[in-house]
Design an enzyme around this catalytic site. Structure first.
Site, mmCIF file in Angstrom:
data_model
loop_
_atom_site.group_PDB
_atom_site.id
_atom_site.type_symbol
_atom_site.label_atom_id
_atom_site.label_comp_id
_atom_site.label_asym_id
_atom_site.label_seq_id
_atom_site.Cartn_x
_atom_site.Cartn_y
_atom_site.Cartn_z
ATOM 1 N N SER A 190 0.696 -1.365 -0.003
ATOM 2 C CA SER A 190 0.006 0.071 0.058
ATOM 3 C C SER A 190 0.888 1.265 0.057
ATOM 4 O O SER A 190 1.770 1.552 -0.852
ATOM 5 C CB SER A 190 -0.942 -0.081 1.282
ATOM 6 O OG SER A 190 -1.852 0.951 1.137
ATOM 7 N N ASP A 344 -9.916 -3.890 -5.051
ATOM 8 C CA ASP A 344 -9.228 -2.919 -4.622
ATOM 9 C C ASP A 344 -9.068 -1.756 -5.304
ATOM 10 O O ASP A 344 -8.709 -1.730 -6.491
ATOM 11 C CB ASP A 344 -7.756 -3.421 -4.399
ATOM 12 C CG ASP A 344 -6.633 -2.610 -3.559
ATOM 13 O OD1 ASP A 344 -7.006 -1.465 -3.268
ATOM 14 O OD2 ASP A 344 -5.557 -2.859 -3.867
ATOM 15 N N HIS A 374 -8.016 -5.031 -0.684
ATOM 16 C CA HIS A 374 -7.076 -4.005 0.028
ATOM 17 C C HIS A 374 -6.439 -4.432 1.300
ATOM 18 O O HIS A 374 -7.495 -4.467 2.265
ATOM 19 C CB HIS A 374 -7.166 -2.715 -0.303
ATOM 20 C CG HIS A 374 -5.979 -1.820 0.028
ATOM 21 N ND1 HIS A 374 -4.981 -1.442 -0.844
ATOM 22 C CD2 HIS A 374 -5.560 -0.976 1.015
ATOM 23 C CE1 HIS A 374 -4.104 -0.863 -0.506
ATOM 24 N NE2 HIS A 374 -4.415 -0.663 0.828
#
Length: 404
Positions: A190, A344, A374
């Site tokens: 991320s 995501d 995610h």
């Protein structure tokens, strides 16, 4: 006497938070194709409850919502690991945690710099302790987890600078940790994937340090020009990262506040000529057709707002948005591993970077979790129940590392 008083205070607050969660749940989208949808709903309930309680605590002046969120996300401390030496150190004044396998090795090991996720706002060495232990044990590698400074207290480029400084220090002292200079990798998920990509680009042209062997980008966020790519609309309400929160975190990292979030979401923050310049890299046209079957929402023309651009123009810096780096930099990058998840909002950032790397002759291993969402990697073993797809994703990273 203090503890019962605190409990009495928190019970009604918790009830209010639970009510907020129950009211808010219908607004979120958990598609049936997601891995373990019932478990994900439970995780979402906990996170929404935490956020609601944090808002209440902030309004009462007890603590900020972000402080409370960080405290809750810390999790419990893990005990000693029989297979690893673990110690906290400072690399160029940046706190790090070093994981070294106890087993004897025939030669120098591979080294991994790990940058955690959390939107540049959350996350810590403790939050990612389980993931880093797993990577070190299963790939027989020395892992260095980096505690970079967090937003909004520390704005861009603080996190990037901390990760770069820690990486440079490690590359200068590999012998001390028994690491092979030809097998050092940067890795992150991320926001950490964003930082790994930025550090990799910075070091690509460096001649006075060992060259990175690879970069591992796990559902990375790589641009803030277009929050209207197909994945942003298809997955806008899918946990654990919603479309609005993606823009919120990017703004918090950049400026320390989320002003003009709506204009950024609509695309009013980028001049038309600049949008045209970057269209060759940031465009739905570069997304493979199979990822558009769940729908594509055409971008509504919006008026450019110069005042907004003035506050966010650093979004065009590659150290913040690595997808915008020039080809002269991209073609020097090391072998790459990119993991994306179908459900995501950041899926298309990863797909676009994959194309950029391949177009510039960089070898890319791509792993796509068809049922992934995610944040699933850090939930591979969460509070007593597991997300098998998260374990699959983590094992794909380990297998890539073993191939180096």
């Amino acid at each position: 006497a203090l503890l019962p008083a605190l409990l009495l205070l928190l019970l009604p607050l918790a009830a209010l938070a639970a009510a907020a969660v129950l009211l808010g749940l219908p607004g979120y989208d958990i598609p049936p194709g997601v891995n373990q949808p019932a478990k994900l709903r439970l995780v979402l309930t906990v996170l929404l409850g935490t956020a609601a309680l944090g808002r209440i605590l902030e309004k009462t002046g007890l603590c900020s919502q972000i402080t409370f969120g960080r405290y809750v996300r810390q999790g419990r401390k893990l005990g000693l690991d029989p297979k690893l030496f673990i110690q906290d150190r400072q690399f160029n004044e940046v706190p790090v945690r070093v994981y070294q396998p106890k087993a004897t090795s025939d030669g120098p090991r591979r080294g991994i710099l790990f940058f955690h996720g959390g939107g540049w706002v959350f996350g810590s060495l403790d939050t990612y302790e389980k993931v880093c232990r797993y990577l070190s044990r299963e790939s027989d590698s020395v892992v260095v987890s980096v505690q970079y400074r967090l937003a909004p207290e520390h704005k861009y480029p603080a996190a990037y600078e901390d990760c770069l400084n820690a990486t440079q220090h490690f590359l200068q002292h590999l012998e001390h940790y028994g690491v092979d200079p030809a097998r050092v990798t940067v890795c992150g998920d991320s926001a950490g994937g964003n930082l790994a990509a930025a550090v990799s680009q910075t070091l690509a042209g460096s001649s006075d340090l060992p060259k990175l062997r690879a970069q591992i980008l796990i559902y990375p966020g790589l641009q803030a020009l277009d929050f209207n790519l197909p994945s942003y609309h298809q997955n806008r309400g899918v946990p654990l990262l919603f479309r609005e929160r993606a823009a919120f975190f990017a703004l918090l990292y950049l400026n320390g506040d989320a002003l003009h979030m709506q204009e950024v979401l609509e695309g009013s923050h980028i001049p038309p000529d600049m949008r045209l310049k970057y269209r060759k890299w940031v465009s739905p046209d570069n997304i493979p057709e199979e990822f558009k079957v769940r729908g594509v929402k055409p971008l509504r023309p919006t008026d450019f707002i110069a005042e907004v651009y003035e506050t966010v123009k650093r979004f065009c810096e590659p150290n913040l948005c690595p997808l915008l780096a020039e080809d002269s930099v991209v073609h020097q990058l090391p072998e790459s591993f990119i993991l994306t998840c179908e459900y995501d909002v950041l899926r298309d950032d990863g797909l676009l970077y994959k194309k950029r790397l391949e177009d510039n002759g960089v070898r890319v291993t791509w792993y796509h979790l068809e049922d992934g969402f995610h944040g699933i990697i850090s939930l591979y073993d969460y509070c007593g129940f597991s997300f098998p797809s998260g374990k699959k994703g983590l094992d794909s990273v380990v297998n890539f590392l073993k191939s180096l």
